[in-house]
Design a protein around this motif. Structure first.
Motif, PDB file in Angstrom:
ATOM      1  N   TRP A  19     -13.188   9.529   0.799  1.00  0.00           N
ATOM      2  CA  TRP A  19     -11.958   9.450   1.396  1.00  0.00           C
ATOM      3  C   TRP A  19     -11.382   8.183   1.410  1.00  0.00           C
ATOM      4  N   ALA A  20     -12.055   6.956   1.512  1.00  0.00           N
ATOM      5  CA  ALA A  20     -11.407   5.501   1.233  1.00  0.00           C
ATOM      6  C   ALA A  20     -10.611   5.480   0.129  1.00  0.00           C
ATOM      7  N   SER A  21     -11.087   5.996  -1.144  1.00  0.00           N
ATOM      8  CA  SER A  21     -10.537   5.777  -2.183  1.00  0.00           C
ATOM      9  C   SER A  21      -9.052   6.682  -2.282  1.00  0.00           C
ATOM     10  N   ALA A  22      -9.173   7.912  -1.787  1.00  0.00           N
ATOM     11  CA  ALA A  22      -8.002   8.807  -1.876  1.00  0.00           C
ATOM     12  C   ALA A  22      -7.079   8.142  -0.798  1.00  0.00           C
ATOM     13  N   ILE A  23      -7.457   7.609   0.334  1.00  0.00           N
ATOM     14  CA  ILE A  23      -6.285   7.162   1.367  1.00  0.00           C
ATOM     15  C   ILE A  23      -5.646   6.000   0.891  1.00  0.00           C
ATOM     16  N   LEU A  24      -6.837   4.955   0.214  1.00  0.00           N
ATOM     17  CA  LEU A  24      -6.137   3.579  -0.463  1.00  0.00           C
ATOM     18  C   LEU A  24      -5.075   4.249  -1.650  1.00  0.00           C
ATOM     19  N   CYS A  25      -5.253   4.999  -2.409  1.00  0.00           N
ATOM     20  CA  CYS A  25      -4.446   5.405  -3.568  1.00  0.00           C
ATOM     21  C   CYS A  25      -3.296   6.035  -2.879  1.00  0.00           C
ATOM     22  N   LEU A  26      -3.373   6.698  -1.818  1.00  0.00           N
ATOM     23  CA  LEU A  26      -2.148   7.554  -1.187  1.00  0.00           C
ATOM     24  C   LEU A  26      -1.232   6.181  -0.798  1.00  0.00           C
ATOM     25  N   GLY A  27      -1.824   5.143  -0.126  1.00  0.00           N
ATOM     26  CA  GLY A  27      -1.045   3.947   0.411  1.00  0.00           C
ATOM     27  C   GLY A  27      -0.459   3.022  -0.564  1.00  0.00           C
ATOM     28  N   LEU A  28      -1.072   2.882  -1.990  1.00  0.00           N
ATOM     29  CA  LEU A  28      -0.368   2.379  -2.917  1.00  0.00           C
ATOM     30  C   LEU A  28       0.562   3.163  -3.714  1.00  0.00           C
ATOM     31  N   ALA A  29       0.423   4.648  -3.686  1.00  0.00           N
ATOM     32  CA  ALA A  29       1.669   5.487  -4.175  1.00  0.00           C
ATOM     33  C   ALA A  29       2.821   5.375  -3.502  1.00  0.00           C
ATOM     34  N   VAL A  30       2.701   5.597  -2.378  1.00  0.00           N
ATOM     35  CA  VAL A  30       3.751   5.740  -1.503  1.00  0.00           C
ATOM     36  C   VAL A  30       4.622   4.241  -1.469  1.00  0.00           C
ATOM     37  N   ARG A  31       3.835   3.209  -1.852  1.00  0.00           N
ATOM     38  CA  ARG A  31       4.454   1.950  -1.757  1.00  0.00           C
ATOM     39  C   ARG A  31       5.234   1.797  -3.041  1.00  0.00           C
ATOM     40  N   ILE A  91       5.836  -5.629  -6.135  1.00  0.00           N
ATOM     41  CA  ILE A  91       4.495  -5.136  -6.537  1.00  0.00           C
ATOM     42  C   ILE A  91       3.343  -5.758  -5.760  1.00  0.00           C
ATOM     43  N   PRO A  92       3.346  -7.156  -5.808  1.00  0.00           N
ATOM     44  CA  PRO A  92       2.179  -7.852  -4.899  1.00  0.00           C
ATOM     45  C   PRO A  92       2.055  -7.333  -3.373  1.00  0.00           C
ATOM     46  N   SER A  93       3.264  -7.094  -2.805  1.00  0.00           N
ATOM     47  CA  SER A  93       3.472  -6.564  -1.528  1.00  0.00           C
ATOM     48  C   SER A  93       2.747  -5.168  -1.170  1.00  0.00           C
ATOM     49  N   ALA A  94       3.213  -4.289  -2.180  1.00  0.00           N
ATOM     50  CA  ALA A  94       2.788  -2.971  -2.480  1.00  0.00           C
ATOM     51  C   ALA A  94       1.140  -2.997  -2.402  1.00  0.00           C
ATOM     52  N   MET A  95       0.719  -3.885  -3.311  1.00  0.00           N
ATOM     53  CA  MET A  95      -0.990  -3.926  -3.344  1.00  0.00           C
ATOM     54  C   MET A  95      -1.433  -4.326  -2.023  1.00  0.00           C
ATOM     55  N   PHE A  96      -0.877  -5.557  -1.450  1.00  0.00           N
ATOM     56  CA  PHE A  96      -1.470  -6.056  -0.208  1.00  0.00           C
ATOM     57  C   PHE A  96      -1.320  -5.006   0.659  1.00  0.00           C
ATOM     58  N   GLY A  97      -0.331  -4.339   0.804  1.00  0.00           N
ATOM     59  CA  GLY A  97      -0.190  -3.217   1.872  1.00  0.00           C
ATOM     60  C   GLY A  97      -1.115  -2.152   1.435  1.00  0.00           C
ATOM     61  N   ALA A  98      -1.614  -1.867   0.321  1.00  0.00           N
ATOM     62  CA  ALA A  98      -2.362  -0.605   0.166  1.00  0.00           C
ATOM     63  C   ALA A  98      -3.891  -1.145   0.502  1.00  0.00           C
ATOM     64  N   LEU A  99      -4.012  -2.505   0.155  1.00  0.00           N
ATOM     65  CA  LEU A  99      -5.378  -2.739   0.699  1.00  0.00           C
ATOM     66  C   LEU A  99      -5.646  -2.994   2.252  1.00  0.00           C
ATOM     67  N   SER A 100      -4.575  -3.290   2.977  1.00  0.00           N
ATOM     68  CA  SER A 100      -4.335  -3.196   4.366  1.00  0.00           C
ATOM     69  C   SER A 100      -4.807  -1.838   4.765  1.00  0.00           C
ATOM     70  N   VAL A 101      -4.431  -0.791   4.053  1.00  0.00           N
ATOM     71  CA  VAL A 101      -4.881   0.795   4.360  1.00  0.00           C
ATOM     72  C   VAL A 101      -6.286   0.847   4.451  1.00  0.00           C
ATOM     73  N   PRO A 128       6.341   4.260   8.247  1.00  0.00           N
ATOM     74  CA  PRO A 128       7.673   3.933   7.367  1.00  0.00           C
ATOM     75  C   PRO A 128       7.821   2.471   7.349  1.00  0.00           C
ATOM     76  N   SER A 129       7.428   1.812   8.532  1.00  0.00           N
ATOM     77  CA  SER A 129       7.960   0.236   8.604  1.00  0.00           C
ATOM     78  C   SER A 129       6.786  -0.052   7.461  1.00  0.00           C
ATOM     79  N   GLN A 130       5.458  -0.012   7.269  1.00  0.00           N
ATOM     80  CA  GLN A 130       4.428  -0.690   6.854  1.00  0.00           C
ATOM     81  C   GLN A 130       4.878  -0.272   5.220  1.00  0.00           C
ATOM     82  N   VAL A 131       5.310   1.044   4.955  1.00  0.00           N
ATOM     83  CA  VAL A 131       5.916   1.092   3.573  1.00  0.00           C
ATOM     84  C   VAL A 131       7.088   0.318   3.308  1.00  0.00           C
ATOM     85  N   GLN A 132       8.067   0.066   4.171  1.00  0.00           N
ATOM     86  CA  GLN A 132       9.270  -0.609   3.896  1.00  0.00           C
ATOM     87  C   GLN A 132       8.809  -2.056   3.417  1.00  0.00           C
ATOM     88  N   TYR A 133       8.135  -2.727   4.494  1.00  0.00           N
ATOM     89  CA  TYR A 133       7.389  -4.058   4.035  1.00  0.00           C
ATOM     90  C   TYR A 133       6.674  -4.159   2.930  1.00  0.00           C
TER      91      TYR A 133
END
Length: 510
Positions: A19-31, A91-101, A128-133
């Motif tokens: 579950w953790a891996s899937a949600i983290l990957c989702l967070g990275l993919a949408v970013r 891309i670093p912001s996307a990675m940090f955002g996914a790790l926050s997820v 949406p805001s988290q993805v935007q940032y």
């Protein structure tokens, strides 16, 4: 106040890891999806300029502009390894955002179980805001990640105050909790000043933990010593950098924020809805954009309220609540005197709010929870669609391309926004001749008029590069009325219009 022991955190099973891996990957993919679709806006353009200044220039420019240099040094290193294109800088912001997820999932699962972790993680992933940032070359997602790390450590301490009070040199101490809290706090403060309210949150939380130890004088004294030592370590590692900012900015900190619109009910709603209630906002104006699933925000708010009720009486629940409310209330109090209310300044408080919402959703009957999680995923994905379709940042890239293709020697580019020359420089086509090589780019009207009288064409650009008052096109035309009627009017997205004025008749006659 008596301490109510929380439930023992569940062990990590294979399904929990999945579950953790899937949600983290989702967070990275949408970013990462269409990460370069929106052009840079002013803050990102300044990021691009700053990382090309060299090591010493970057540090000096950061302090002068009231920024910590940490994040920009990181981007400078990344750009030297991978390139400095728009996508690479984001891309670093996307990675940090996914790790926050991932951290939100871990925290919510720890205090509320797998269902709470899944819901909280999905909300963080699909906000949406988290993805935007997470698609912006700025440090807000890194700060959010670091504060969630610190929050995880703080919650560990709150869940077992006796271990938190144990001597760190002994075997029973919670070294992981103290280390995560301390390192996460120091790193967040050394990245961005918006993390400063976390000090209030964390020290109030530590006071509550200390107070819960009233049954043991020795434990209280030991905890107080470790608390004091953490405060000293944080001060030693952060105060010199903030002192450098104060010195280089002449100490006039709040006066530098005159561009923020005054506090109003409308602006308060825009900030609340965009940060916490799954709405999307425009970057350069206080305005909520179209939402595909209006009901989603109400459901999240309801889940957050239920989560708050479920955590009442629990020490770790009070820590989460403080993490949600202190930052926005502090910003709101300051804004009564000097407006500071912006979505990005309270962004990190969304993480603990989504944790509360996850805890609230986990109150659903066990049989219905999988269906609720599936529905949340589908609604969240649909709700996120407009982020990739709508124009949320002014199309200075289009304006720069149009000007680069059409200006000729002797022309003048006059901009209504004083920061527009920076935007045109950063966003002009990489493989073409720079605009400045053919034309003068200026925000001084008298300079543009003088060159027009000398026989040059004027390209007048109306549009803003950042948040602030926008000059309407009719007002702009009136202000430059001396140039006569434009020969061309070229819209560039929704925010920018280019007007082309031929050389003056007087100069042509001469």
């Amino acid at each position: 106040m008596s301490f109510t022991p929380p439930s023992i955190p569940q062990r990590w099973s294979a399904s929990h890891v999945a579950w953790a891996s899937a949600i983290l990957c989702l967070g990275l993919a949408v970013r990462l999806f269409r990460i370069d679709h929106q052009p840079f806006w002013l803050d990102e353009a300044l990021t691009s300029q700053r990382i090309h200044l060299g090591f010493h220039g970057l540090i000096a420019d950061s302090f002068t502009n009231r920024h910590m240099p940490t994040y920009f040094l990181l981007l400078q290193l990344a750009s030297s390894l991978f390139g400095s294109g728009d996508a690479w800088l984001r891309i670093p912001s996307a990675m940090f955002g996914a790790l926050s997820v991932g951290m939100v999932f871990i925290i919510a699962r720890r205090i509320g179980g797998l269902g709470a972790g899944a819901v909280a993680g999905l909300l963080m992933a699909l906000s949406p805001s988290q993805v935007q940032y997470g698609q912006e070359a700025r440090s807000y997602t890194l700060v959010t990640l670091l504060i969630t790390v610190a929050l995880w450590g703080l919650l560990r301490l709150a869940q077992d105050p006796l271990r938190a009070a144990a001597d760190l040199r002994g075997g029973g101490a919670d070294r992981w909790g103290w280390a995560a809290y301390l390192l996460g706090t120091i790193a967040a403060l050394d990245v961005l000043g918006a993390a400063a309210p976390w000090l209030i949150v964390s020290n109030l939380s530590l006071w509550l933990i200390w107070r819960s130890l009233r049954g043991s004088v020795d434990a209280r004294d030991a905890f107080r010593r470790q608390w004091l030592a953490s405060m000293v370590a944080i001060a030693v590692c952060t105060v010199p950098f903030y002192a450098a900012i104060v010195v280089t900015s002449d100490g006039h900190m709040l006066q530098k924020f005159d561009w923020i619109p005054p506090l109003s009910w409308q602006n308060l709603w825009v900030v609340t809805a965009s940060v916490y209630l799954m709405r999307m906002s425009a970057v350069v104006k206080f305005d909520l954009l179209h939402t595909a699933v209006p009901l989603l925000g109400a459901l999240v708010a309801l889940a957050g309220g239920v989560g708050l009720l479920r955590m009442r009486g629990r020490l770790d629940g009070r820590v989460v609540l403080l993490s949600v409310v202190v930052l926005p209330l502090l910003i709101l109090a300051i804004s009564l005197f000097k407006s500071m209310l912006l979505p990005r300044y309270i962004l990190w408080s969304a993480a603990p709010f989504f944790i509360l919402a996850g805890l609230g959703a986990a109150a659903l009957p066990r049989r219905t929870l999988p269906l609720a999680i599936t529905l949340l995923f589908l609604l969240g994905v649909v709700n996120l669609g407009p982020v990739y379709r709508m124009e949320t940042k002014p199309r200075w890239d289009m304006a720069a391309a149009t000007l680069a293709a059409n200006v000729r020697p002797g022309d003048t580019v006059f901009t209504a926004d004083p920061n527009a020359p920076t935007m045109l420089t950063v966003l002009q086509p990489k493989n073409g001749l720079p605009i400045e090589a053919s034309a003068l780019v200026t925000s001084q009207l008298d300079q543009a008029l003088a060159r027009w009288h000398e026989g040059g064409r004027v390209w007048a650009v109306n549009g803003r590069s950042a948040l602030g008052q926008r000059e309407e096109l009719t007002e702009f035309k009136s202000r430059i009325g001396a140039l006569g009627a434009p020969a061309e009017q070229i819209p560039q997205g929704k925010e920018i219009t280019i007007l082309m004025f031929p050389a003056s008749e007087e100069s042509a006659a001469n």
